[in-house]
Design an enzyme around this catalytic site. Structure first.
Site, mmCIF file in Angstrom:
data_model
loop_
_atom_site.group_PDB
_atom_site.id
_atom_site.type_symbol
_atom_site.label_atom_id
_atom_site.label_comp_id
_atom_site.label_asym_id
_atom_site.label_seq_id
_atom_site.Cartn_x
_atom_site.Cartn_y
_atom_site.Cartn_z
ATOM 1 N N THR A 132 -11.308 -1.127 -3.375
ATOM 2 C CA THR A 132 -11.959 -1.387 -4.660
ATOM 3 C C THR A 132 -11.056 -2.180 -5.583
ATOM 4 O O THR A 132 -11.533 -2.858 -6.501
ATOM 5 C CB THR A 132 -12.359 -0.057 -5.322
ATOM 6 O OG1 THR A 132 -13.056 0.746 -4.357
ATOM 7 C CG2 THR A 132 -13.261 -0.269 -6.522
ATOM 8 N N TYR B 244 -9.620 -5.601 12.329
ATOM 9 C CA TYR B 244 -9.752 -6.902 12.991
ATOM 10 C C TYR B 244 -9.156 -6.904 14.400
ATOM 11 O O TYR B 244 -9.780 -7.374 15.337
ATOM 12 C CB TYR B 244 -9.133 -8.044 12.163
ATOM 13 C CG TYR B 244 -9.451 -9.411 12.727
ATOM 14 C CD1 TYR B 244 -10.699 -9.986 12.556
ATOM 15 C CD2 TYR B 244 -8.514 -10.115 13.474
ATOM 16 C CE1 TYR B 244 -11.009 -11.212 13.097
ATOM 17 C CE2 TYR B 244 -8.806 -11.343 14.026
ATOM 18 C CZ TYR B 244 -10.057 -11.885 13.838
ATOM 19 O OH TYR B 244 -10.366 -13.106 14.388
ATOM 20 N N ILE C 161 -11.491 10.278 -2.917
ATOM 21 C CA ILE C 161 -10.955 9.004 -3.394
ATOM 22 C C ILE C 161 -12.172 8.139 -3.681
ATOM 23 O O ILE C 161 -12.867 7.695 -2.777
ATOM 24 C CB ILE C 161 -9.995 8.373 -2.387
ATOM 25 C CG1 ILE C 161 -8.762 9.286 -2.234
ATOM 26 C CG2 ILE C 161 -9.565 6.977 -2.843
ATOM 27 C CD1 ILE C 161 -7.719 8.771 -1.259
#
Length: 292
Positions: free
Chosen positions: A44, A106, A203
């Site tokens: 974020t 990735y 969180i």
């Protein structure tokens, strides 16, 4: 060690650069509103589009401004184990209390690669680590057997931010890692069920916008006041949903612009300003939550 409402802080950018004064004021507001810890440089916080110097500076400012009032859990993840370790060293030098380290993305490592990634970090830096499992973003999953091995082998691996959306994981991880292993939800919308199954906090994205309500929700859960927690959940749920009605953190920065007009609203490409429909959803949700 870490529990309650823990915002994954947005990073205020103005004209393309970090607005340090706005960030300091935001940290102060979060603490005053009841947030129990802070996470700079998470998803974020747009850490993916920060330079290394910016990343380190944001963590250092957060630690300095928090001044020991609440713990700081520094975002330190990377798909490169060496870079993640460098982030951890920098966070430790700045005085952070722990590192939040996402599963390597990735590269698509197998489960042994996932284990070795976190083992290497724990072997070379003694900063406490909270693992971050978010397969929807990383593709990679931190499987329960790997989590068990890591928790058993390394005392500095103290918990997990679980954003799998699979509430069954909470019990599986509790049985595998023990009751002292910290489990924090990574999804606001399922935090109620997560806590009921053994979690100790969240969180949170929504806590950027509604820190006091999120803190009250977590306090109700901790006290076993499930009816009160459900009432707050119902009030916040439309906001949980609206903040992901477009690419994050665009809707969150829009929501903050409604309640804290002094906060700069820049987002960095490839993130763009949220659509009109997303803004309308946020507007409705803010009204339902009683924030505007």
């Amino acid at each position: 060690m870490f529990s309650g409402s823990i915002p994954a802080l947005v990073t205020p950018f103005r004209d393309g650069s970090l607005d340090e004064a706005a960030f300091r004021a935001f940290v102060d507001w979060q603490i005053a509103e009841g947030s129990s810890a802070l996470v700079p440089c998470g998803t974020t916080g747009e850490s993916a589009t920060m330079t290394v110097d910016e990343h380190n500076r944001v963590i250092a400012i957060c630690v300095e401004q928090a001044a020991g009032r609440v713990p700081v859990i520094a975002g330190c993840g990377s798909n490169d184990t060496r870079i993640a370790l460098e982030h951890m060293f920098a966070a430790q030098a700045a005085g952070a209390d722990a590192a939040l380290v996402v599963a390597p993305y990735y590269n698509k490592p197998n489960q042994e690669g996932v284990y070795q990634h976190f083992a290497h970090l724990a072997q070379h830096c003694d900063l406490p680590i909270i693992l971050y499992n978010v397969p929807s973003r990383t593709i990679t999953d931190i499987g329960v057997p790997v989590l068990h091995r890591l928790a058993e082998d390394y005392q500095t691996i103290v918990g997990i931010k679980d954003a799998t959306g699979n509430l069954g994981r909470v019990t599986a991880q509790r049985l595998a890692c023990g009751t002292d292993f910290i489990q924090l939800s990574g999804n606001d919308e399922t935090a109620l069920g997560f806590n009921a199954m053994g979690g100790v906090g969240c969180i949170s994205v929504t806590a950027n916008v509604a820190p006091r309500l999120c803190a009250e929700f977590q306090a109700a859960c901790a006290a076993g006041e499930w009816g009160r927690a459900l009432d707050i959940q119902d009030r916040l749920y439309p906001l949980h949903d609206a903040l992901f009605s477009d690419s994050s953190p665009g809707p969150t920065k829009y929501a903050l612009s409604r309640i804290r007009p002094e906060m700069p609203t820049d987002v960095r490409l490839p993130i763009t300003w949220p659509s009109a429909s997303s803004q309308a959803a946020v507007d409705r949700a803010l009204e339902i939550a009683g924030l505007v």
